[in-house]
Design an enzyme around this catalytic site. Structure first.
Site, PDB file in Angstrom:
ATOM      1  N   HIS A 261       0.877  -1.180   0.000  1.00 26.37           N
ATOM      2  CA  HIS A 261       0.000   0.000   0.000  1.00 26.37           C
ATOM      3  C   HIS A 261       0.911   1.227   0.000  1.00 26.37           C
ATOM      4  CE1 HIS A 261      -3.499   2.351   0.586  1.00 26.37           C
ATOM      5  NE2 HIS A 261      -3.817   2.062   1.832  1.00 26.37           N
ATOM      6  N   HIS A 301      -2.154  -1.775 -10.082  1.00 20.63           N
ATOM      7  CA  HIS A 301      -3.116  -1.214  -9.129  1.00 20.63           C
ATOM      8  C   HIS A 301      -4.367  -2.067  -9.149  1.00 20.63           C
ATOM      9  CE1 HIS A 301      -5.644   1.723  -7.080  1.00 20.63           C
ATOM     10  NE2 HIS A 301      -4.519   2.237  -6.647  1.00 20.63           N
ATOM     11  N   ASP A 357       3.032   5.833  -6.794  1.00 19.90           N
ATOM     12  CA  ASP A 357       4.269   5.649  -6.038  1.00 19.90           C
ATOM     13  C   ASP A 357       5.509   5.552  -6.909  1.00 19.90           C
ATOM     14  OD1 ASP A 357       3.164   5.643  -3.466  1.00 19.90           O
ATOM     15  OD2 ASP A 357       2.427   3.610  -3.772  1.00 19.90           O
TER      16      ASP A 357
END
Ligand code: CMC
Length: 422
Positions: A261, A301, A357
């Protein structure tokens, strides 16, 4: 074509027809068929656990909107505090509302001295800042006895204000302890991002470059909410027990700490550092594909099956930051990885694209943040998203304490010998 679905229980021949609204049908249909029948859906892959009017996400089309506003517009034209107001209140603030909101946030940035002197100073010298942050958020709630009064709207608003305003202070406090630097108090003459940067870096007089201040604010906006991800789900599940919001936020932050996460940006930097040079990229990709090495961190994702719109903005912002800080030497490896992966059938067929990210860690690192602070930088702005969902949860008449059922696969009574007979 009717917007309904009919489910037949072939054991009994009983049928139930329910409406499909916005692509969702109520699971109560199953209860109507047979109250002892359950749907098996590990990781909630096909389950909408709530109704929400906060964030809209279309993973196939790569669309993200907060309260109807496209993320691209918010990142280009708003500040984090405006976006925080939008998420919490459903509308962008008028100039008067913004002035009040800013002044209220500014007046709540300080943290009780015992938090620093007794609580944070009690950690082991090499404690991870995110581990400290998770516990510190829960501990913060113990300073406010009114935090438990969640039925009271004024008390809820007060806790929201405190949490939003104190997160930068708490984050910098954890960082400065972890590197052995003295604490810097909030400077309430500065903007929200500038105050945070000042508390992080101030050693003598610290001049904040406005481009870095804006980049920080944009990153805060991009991380402010992302509908029902693991952390937000933790916030809702824990909040559904009617515990105080500090405890729920600590649970959400703990979920965010995980490498799948919010910990992924930290893992990206470690991965890029290990790869070491662009010549090693093809071999690394082959290792990922073989399943023997790690995953390509910062890719893929659960919801986006398209380029994450936040990743596009982060990538643009990276170039703005590098103008000030100089280029992060890992950027070339990241660009090469992206190029190789996006032309490889393994990633194309699985719809694996860069997520938020992939590039954010490069910016944080160029700005001087240590890798261990990256998840804290995610949790700080996400707090407002968690709180918006917490408010929505408490106001939702459909919600009760979260209590999923299980598919029991252990021994049955008939399968074991009674203890006395062994
Ligand atoms: N690298 C290589 N293969 C991958 C990756 C990856 N990053 N992500 C998924 N796959 C493969 C996976 O092996 C599987 O292949 P197969 O069908 O052959 O078994 C397929 O793609 C589907 O993967 P999954 O694990 O079923 O997908 P998921 O929706 O459960 O996982 C994810 C989503 C984000 C956990 C995963 O893509 C991942 O581990 N990515 C790397 C970690 C990461 O970047 N996380 C940040 C997420 S975005 C920020 C946030 O929301 O917190």
């Amino acid at each position: 074509m009717p917007d309904t679905i009919t489910i037949t229980d072939d054991r009994t021949g009983k049928k139930v027809t329910v409406p499909i609204i916005d692509g969702v049908f109520p699971a109560t249909a199953v209860r109507e068929l047979d109250p002892s029948l359950y749907v098996y859906d590990p990781a909630f892959m096909q389950t909408a656990a709530c109704k929400s009017a906060i964030t809209y996400l279309d993973g196939e089309a790569g669309i993200l909107r907060y309260r109807g506003y496209p993320i691209e517009q918010l990142a280009a034209k708003s500040t984090y505090l405006e976006v925080a107001y939008l998420l919490l209140n459903g509308q962008l603030p008028t100039p008067d509302q913004l002035a009040i909101w800013k002044s209220e946030v500014t007046r709540h940035t300080f943290i009780h001295e015992n938090m620093r002197k007794r609580f944070v100073d009690g950690f082991h010298y090499d404690a991870h800042p995110m581990g400290m942050f998770v516990s510190a958020v829960a501990a913060l709630g113990t300073f406010y006895n009114d935090a438990k009064e969640i039925e009271d709207a004024a008390s809820r608003d007060k806790q929201i204000l405190r949490l939003v305003a104190k997160m930068p202070t708490l984050a910098s406090m954890c960082y400065r302890f972890s590197v052995g630097l003295p604490f810097v108090y909030p400077d309430n003459d500065l903007s929200f991002p500038a105050n945070f940067l000042n508390m992080m870096w101030k050693i003598g007089e610290y001049d904040i470059d406005p481009r870095l201040e804006r980049a920080m604010d944009v990153l805060f906006i991009l991380h402010a909410d992302h509908e029902q991800n693991c952390g937000t789900t933790a916030m809702r599940v824990v909040g559904s027990s009617h515990v105080d919001p500090y405890s729920s936020c600590a649970a959400a932050a703990a979920a965010l700490y995980g490498p799948l996460h919010g910990g992924a940006n930290e893992a990206v930097i470690r991965m890029l550092t290990e790869i070491g040079s662009i010549e090693h990229v093809p071999a690394f990709i082959e290792e990922v594909k073989s399943g023997k090495g790690s995953r390509l961190m910062g890719f893929g994702h659960r919801v986006y099956k398209h380029y994450d719109p936040r990743a596009t903005i982060v990538k643009q912002t990276a170039y703005d930051v590098f103008e000030v800080t100089g280029k992060n030497p890992l950027l070339d490896i990241a660009l090469k990885l992206e190029e190789v992966a996006l032309s490889d059938d393994y990633f194309i067929s699985r719809k694996l694209y860069p997520n938020v990210d992939f590039y954010s860690g490069l910016i944080y690192q160029a700005m001087g943040f240590p890798v261990a602070m990256f998840t804290v930088l995610f949790a700080l702005p996400r707090t407002v998203g968690w709180l918006a969902h917490w408010q929505e949860l408490l106001a939702d008449p459909d919600q009760k304490i979260s209590r999923p059922r299980q598919w029991y696969v252990g021994p049955q009574a008939r399968d074991y010998v009674p203890i006395d007979a062994r």
